[in-house]
Design a protein around this motif. Structure first.
Motif, PDB file in Angstrom:
ATOM      1  N   LEU A  38      44.839  47.956  53.506  1.00 16.23           N
ATOM      2  CA  LEU A  38      43.840  47.270  52.696  1.00 16.23           C
ATOM      3  C   LEU A  38      43.999  47.550  51.211  1.00 16.23           C
ATOM      4  O   LEU A  38      43.729  46.676  50.381  1.00 16.23           O
ATOM      5  CB  LEU A  38      42.429  47.662  53.160  1.00 16.23           C
ATOM      6  CG  LEU A  38      42.053  47.241  54.586  1.00 16.23           C
ATOM      7  CD1 LEU A  38      40.651  47.736  54.944  1.00 16.23           C
ATOM      8  CD2 LEU A  38      42.143  45.732  54.740  1.00 16.23           C
ATOM      9  N   LEU A  39      44.434  48.746  50.872  1.00 16.52           N
ATOM     10  CA  LEU A  39      44.591  49.087  49.461  1.00 16.52           C
ATOM     11  C   LEU A  39      45.636  48.207  48.791  1.00 16.52           C
ATOM     12  O   LEU A  39      45.485  47.820  47.634  1.00 16.52           O
ATOM     13  CB  LEU A  39      44.957  50.565  49.309  1.00 16.52           C
ATOM     14  CG  LEU A  39      45.067  51.084  47.869  1.00 16.52           C
ATOM     15  CD1 LEU A  39      43.746  50.937  47.133  1.00 16.52           C
ATOM     16  CD2 LEU A  39      45.522  52.541  47.856  1.00 16.52           C
TER      17      LEU A  39
ATOM     18  N   THR B 111      37.361  59.989  45.165  1.00 21.53           N
ATOM     19  CA  THR B 111      38.482  59.047  45.118  1.00 21.53           C
ATOM     20  C   THR B 111      39.795  59.744  45.475  1.00 21.53           C
ATOM     21  O   THR B 111      40.597  59.220  46.261  1.00 21.53           O
ATOM     22  CB  THR B 111      38.595  58.416  43.727  1.00 21.53           C
ATOM     23  OG1 THR B 111      37.376  57.745  43.414  1.00 21.53           O
ATOM     24  CG2 THR B 111      39.739  57.419  43.684  1.00 21.53           C
TER      25      THR B 111
ATOM     26  N   ARG C 214      44.015  39.329  39.009  1.00 17.74           N
ATOM     27  CA  ARG C 214      42.767  39.001  38.307  1.00 17.74           C
ATOM     28  C   ARG C 214      42.665  39.719  36.954  1.00 17.74           C
ATOM     29  O   ARG C 214      42.205  39.141  35.968  1.00 17.74           O
ATOM     30  CB  ARG C 214      41.580  39.387  39.198  1.00 17.74           C
ATOM     31  CG  ARG C 214      40.231  38.931  38.671  1.00 17.74           C
ATOM     32  CD  ARG C 214      40.009  37.472  38.940  1.00 17.74           C
ATOM     33  NE  ARG C 214      38.715  37.056  38.436  1.00 17.74           N
ATOM     34  CZ  ARG C 214      37.584  37.099  39.152  1.00 17.74           C
ATOM     35  NH1 ARG C 214      37.617  37.534  40.414  1.00 17.74           N
ATOM     36  NH2 ARG C 214      36.434  36.689  38.620  1.00 17.74           N
TER      37      ARG C 214
ATOM     38  N   PHE D 258      43.124  52.160  55.631  1.00 18.46           N
ATOM     39  CA  PHE D 258      42.860  51.687  54.274  1.00 18.46           C
ATOM     40  C   PHE D 258      44.045  51.842  53.331  1.00 18.46           C
ATOM     41  O   PHE D 258      44.543  50.862  52.775  1.00 18.46           O
ATOM     42  CB  PHE D 258      41.648  52.446  53.701  1.00 18.46           C
ATOM     43  CG  PHE D 258      41.364  52.133  52.258  1.00 18.46           C
ATOM     44  CD1 PHE D 258      40.889  50.883  51.891  1.00 18.46           C
ATOM     45  CD2 PHE D 258      41.597  53.088  51.274  1.00 18.46           C
ATOM     46  CE1 PHE D 258      40.643  50.584  50.553  1.00 18.46           C
ATOM     47  CE2 PHE D 258      41.360  52.797  49.943  1.00 18.46           C
ATOM     48  CZ  PHE D 258      40.874  51.548  49.579  1.00 18.46           C
ATOM     49  N   THR D 259      44.542  53.086  53.153  1.00 16.04           N
ATOM     50  CA  THR D 259      45.500  53.354  52.077  1.00 16.04           C
ATOM     51  C   THR D 259      46.801  52.572  52.237  1.00 16.04           C
ATOM     52  O   THR D 259      47.354  52.068  51.260  1.00 16.04           O
ATOM     53  CB  THR D 259      45.819  54.862  52.023  1.00 16.04           C
ATOM     54  OG1 THR D 259      44.610  55.607  52.140  1.00 16.04           O
ATOM     55  CG2 THR D 259      46.489  55.215  50.721  1.00 16.04           C
TER      56      THR D 259
ATOM     57  N   ILE E 160      46.364  45.108  49.556  1.00 16.19           N
ATOM     58  CA  ILE E 160      45.741  43.798  49.339  1.00 16.19           C
ATOM     59  C   ILE E 160      44.810  43.854  48.142  1.00 16.19           C
ATOM     60  O   ILE E 160      44.810  42.961  47.275  1.00 16.19           O
ATOM     61  CB  ILE E 160      44.977  43.364  50.602  1.00 16.19           C
ATOM     62  CG1 ILE E 160      45.956  43.209  51.774  1.00 16.19           C
ATOM     63  CG2 ILE E 160      44.213  42.071  50.356  1.00 16.19           C
ATOM     64  CD1 ILE E 160      45.270  42.988  53.115  1.00 16.19           C
ATOM     65  N   ALA E 161      44.010  44.920  48.072  1.00 17.01           N
ATOM     66  CA  ALA E 161      43.080  45.074  46.952  1.00 17.01           C
ATOM     67  C   ALA E 161      43.822  45.188  45.628  1.00 17.01           C
ATOM     68  O   ALA E 161      43.400  44.610  44.616  1.00 17.01           O
ATOM     69  CB  ALA E 161      42.208  46.308  47.180  1.00 17.01           C
ATOM     70  N   PHE E 162      44.941  45.926  45.620  1.00 13.38           N
ATOM     71  CA  PHE E 162      45.702  46.078  44.379  1.00 13.38           C
ATOM     72  C   PHE E 162      46.267  44.738  43.924  1.00 13.38           C
ATOM     73  O   PHE E 162      46.202  44.405  42.736  1.00 13.38           O
ATOM     74  CB  PHE E 162      46.837  47.078  44.553  1.00 13.38           C
ATOM     75  CG  PHE E 162      47.728  47.167  43.345  1.00 13.38           C
ATOM     76  CD1 PHE E 162      47.370  47.949  42.261  1.00 13.38           C
ATOM     77  CD2 PHE E 162      48.909  46.434  43.276  1.00 13.38           C
ATOM     78  CE1 PHE E 162      48.169  48.015  41.133  1.00 13.38           C
ATOM     79  CE2 PHE E 162      49.712  46.493  42.152  1.00 13.38           C
ATOM     80  CZ  PHE E 162      49.344  47.287  41.074  1.00 13.38           C
ATOM     81  N   ARG E 163      46.826  43.964  44.836  1.00 13.25           N
ATOM     82  CA  ARG E 163      47.408  42.680  44.447  1.00 13.25           C
ATOM     83  C   ARG E 163      46.343  41.736  43.903  1.00 13.25           C
ATOM     84  O   ARG E 163      46.594  40.978  42.957  1.00 13.25           O
ATOM     85  CB  ARG E 163      48.149  42.063  45.633  1.00 13.25           C
ATOM     86  CG  ARG E 163      49.463  42.776  45.947  1.00 13.25           C
ATOM     87  CD  ARG E 163      50.263  42.065  47.005  1.00 13.25           C
ATOM     88  NE  ARG E 163      49.685  42.241  48.321  1.00 13.25           N
ATOM     89  CZ  ARG E 163      49.940  43.280  49.117  1.00 13.25           C
ATOM     90  NH1 ARG E 163      50.738  44.259  48.698  1.00 13.25           N
ATOM     91  NH2 ARG E 163      49.405  43.359  50.321  1.00 13.25           N
ATOM     92  N   PHE E 164      45.145  41.780  44.477  1.00 12.67           N
ATOM     93  CA  PHE E 164      44.044  40.969  43.957  1.00 12.67           C
ATOM     94  C   PHE E 164      43.683  41.420  42.547  1.00 12.67           C
ATOM     95  O   PHE E 164      43.527  40.605  41.630  1.00 12.67           O
ATOM     96  CB  PHE E 164      42.827  41.079  44.879  1.00 12.67           C
ATOM     97  CG  PHE E 164      41.585  40.439  44.316  1.00 12.67           C
ATOM     98  CD1 PHE E 164      41.400  39.066  44.402  1.00 12.67           C
ATOM     99  CD2 PHE E 164      40.608  41.211  43.693  1.00 12.67           C
ATOM    100  CE1 PHE E 164      40.264  38.482  43.868  1.00 12.67           C
ATOM    101  CE2 PHE E 164      39.465  40.633  43.161  1.00 12.67           C
ATOM    102  CZ  PHE E 164      39.293  39.260  43.253  1.00 12.67           C
ATOM    103  N   PHE E 165      43.553  42.737  42.364  1.00  7.13           N
ATOM    104  CA  PHE E 165      43.190  43.285  41.061  1.00  7.13           C
ATOM    105  C   PHE E 165      44.265  42.959  40.024  1.00  7.13           C
ATOM    106  O   PHE E 165      43.963  42.590  38.885  1.00  7.13           O
ATOM    107  CB  PHE E 165      43.009  44.799  41.176  1.00  7.13           C
ATOM    108  CG  PHE E 165      42.608  45.465  39.891  1.00  7.13           C
ATOM    109  CD1 PHE E 165      41.279  45.533  39.514  1.00  7.13           C
ATOM    110  CD2 PHE E 165      43.566  46.021  39.043  1.00  7.13           C
ATOM    111  CE1 PHE E 165      40.904  46.145  38.319  1.00  7.13           C
ATOM    112  CE2 PHE E 165      43.211  46.630  37.855  1.00  7.13           C
ATOM    113  CZ  PHE E 165      41.866  46.689  37.495  1.00  7.13           C
TER     114      PHE E 165
END
Length: 571
Positions: free
Chosen positions: A539-540, A517, A550, A535-536, A542-547
């Motif tokens: 995409l990261l 990681t 949620r 990614f960093t 986008i993934a953080f905002r989703f997490f």
């Protein structure tokens, strides 16, 4: 050098006692605006400002920085209560500016985050970038015309109000790219040139948006400043590529940026006790001064003696009875004498305390410097150059403002990055052994012994944390930590003690997972890798905002609630 700036925030914090204080800007919403208390409140501010100005002038400063443009710039779309507040602030600050300008002959630089708005303003003019630029230029034009006492403005484009700010006048990150910043600077500069005022641009950012690497990325900085050439423009930079930490080399931008430059230093060290114990920076200043002799066009020095951080510590620079701010004074005055008068540390300290006390004072400060480098920081980690997205990872991982974190996650991270754990333990133990001698020196030098006792008790906890991080005897050390934490809390009042955040529950990440990681997310060079572009940086986020949406409670509270919030890193 032409400019020697000191920040003037301290007078506005008299009697401000809350659980945690935001030291990044004046708390405008607690200043009295009406009633019989108004005059008494502002008279106290003026009294403290006069004292600060006298100290600054006697030391050799020629200007103060003051907050802030937003609360002095009226606009027709402001809500009635906002407009009423601005009217009062303009009246009171006129008196304060006159005091500084006419009684002391000091220059005055007004700070401004880019960009301040209210809901009423946004509803009236919309959120088009070009319209907001024009609106901001209108605010600046009005303030420059209405306050001829001002020498200029200091713009901060990469950080906005913290999450704790409840003032209806709030700032938000407006500029997202180097092109945005250059466009705004070009639009604003004529206002300063026509009035012979100075525009100072700070390069500090928190890593948000493509301009978030402005403080260290050569191409971002070059694109932002390309073609900007004005005698009324100065670039202001922190000494390193991150916040005010040790172990950072001088920012290379000082040697590449051609525009006039201002060096920013911090005397009230927000990550090193905020003046509660000696955290002397004189030898760092000496090193920086030598290196910056090779830099062209360094036209000034800006020392933040009050500004910085979210913490409970309350010492106000140059305003404490019996000089309880002595450790802040040492940093402020030594830095000024080193850069302005080309003094050595020894000359600077002797000039401050006198010949009779200088030897003991210097030895004490040298030992304190060793303790901070060898025990507060973990040297093997602090020396590493690590980047995440658009920020350089701070060299201090387990101490954050007024909190010491002792938990399995920090333990796993430090054990991953620090190879020679035995040396880390030995360095910490050797540094802690300096305390008996430091207490003797404090008595000889007539310096606050109680501050050294507090430092000893705090650093004992930090030493126990060091043992927890790097020793294999976890269970025994955990009990020692809890006992020392209880004793520390019993002795020291909340207003001056650190928060000791202990959590010995398991950290459910395997060593192998941590290894891949960190290899994916972190890099040891300034330039971006292919994986960062893929990614960093994209995409990261986008993934953080989703997490975050949620599972909001999964993010530690101090990351969610402090400063601008961790989400700013992922914009």
């Amino acid at each position: 050098m032409k400019w020697f700036l000191l920040d003037g925030m301290g007078p506005f914090f008299r009697g401000y006692e809350t659980r945690r204080i935001n030291w990044s800007k004046i708390p405008f919403n607690r200043l009295t605006l009406s009633g019989p208390e108004r005059r008494a409140n502002w008279n106290l501010v003026a009294e403290d400002l006069r004292r600060l100005a006298a100290e600054a002038l006697a030391a050799g400063f020629n200007a103060l920085s003051m907050d802030d443009l937003a609360h002095l710039a009226p606009h027709h779309a402001h809500e009635p209560e906002v407009a009423a507040g601005i009217t009062v602030f303009r009246e009171e600050f006129t008196t304060l500016f006159d005091l500084l300008k006419h009684e002391f002959g000091l220059g005055i630089f007004l700070t401004s985050d880019v960009l301040p708005t209210t809901p009423g303003v946004l509803n009236a003019i919309g959120e088009s970038p070009s319209v907001l630029n024009a609106y901001y230029r209108e605010l600046i034009r009005g303030v420059l015309d209405d306050f001829p006492q001002l020498s200029g403005l200091i713009l901060r484009i990469g950080e906005s109000d913290g999450l704790d700010v409840t003032d209806p006048l709030r700032t938000h990150l407006h500029l997202k790219t180097p092109g945005d910043a250059k466009r705004l600077i070009r639009q604003l500069l004529p206002e300063f040139e026509q009035r012979d005022r100075t525009l100072i641009l700070r390069t500090w950012t928190v890593g948000a948006h493509p301009i978030g690497d402005l403080i260290w990325h050569r191409k971002t900085l070059a694109r932002t400043l390309d073609g900007i050439d004005s005698p009324n423009f100065i670039v202001s930079m922190k000494h390193g590529e991150s916040d005010f930490f040790r172990y950072l080399p001088v920012n290379p931008a000082f040697f590449s940026v051609k525009q006039p430059k201002l060096l920013e230093l911090q005397a009230r060290r927000e990550y090193e006790g905020a003046g509660e114990y000696p955290s002397f920076t004189g030898w760092d200043c000496e090193r920086m001064a030598r290196e910056l002799e090779k830099a062209e066009n360094v036209v000034g020095l800006s020392i933040w003696c009050q500004t910085g951080g979210w913490h409970r510590f309350q010492r106000r620079a140059f305003l404490e009875p019996e000089q309880r701010d002595v450790w802040i004074r040492f940093n402020t005055l030594a830095a000024l004498r080193i850069f302005k008068d080309h003094h050595s540390v020894e000359q600077a300290i002797t000039g401050i305390v006198g010949e009779a006390r200088s030897a003991a004072t210097l030895e004490l400060l040298r030992h304190a410097d060793t303790l901070i480098r060898e025990l507060l920081y973990v040297g093997d980690f602090a020396k590493q150059k690590l980047f995440f997205r658009r920020v350089r990872i701070p060299p201090l991982l387990h101490v954050y403002w007024d909190s010491l974190f002792i938990n399995q996650a920090v333990r796993a991270a430090l054990r991953h990055f620090v190879e020679d754990r035995g040396q880390a333990l030995r360095a910490g133990e050797a540094a802690f052994a300096l305390f008996p001698r430091m207490l003797e020196l404090a008595e000889t030098a007539k310096l606050p012994i109680e501050d050294l006792e507090h430092m000893r008790d705090l650093f004992h906890l930090i030493l126990l944390a060091r043992r927890f991080y790097f020793s294999d005897e976890e269970s025994t050390i955990q009990q020692d930590i809890l006992a020392a934490k209880k004793a520390y809390k019993a002795r020291w009042p909340k207003s001056r003690r650190y928060r000791i955040k202990t959590d010995f529950s398991d950290f459910h990440v395997k060593r192998r997972t941590l290894k891949w990681t960190t290899a994916l997310l972190l890099r040891n060079k300034r330039g971006y890798r292919f994986v960062d572009h893929l990614f960093t940086l994209n995409l990261l986020g986008i993934a953080f905002r989703f997490f975050q949406k949620r599972f909001p409670k999964k993010i530690p509270k101090f990351l969610r609630k402090s400063a601008m919030g961790v989400e700013s890193l992922f914009r």
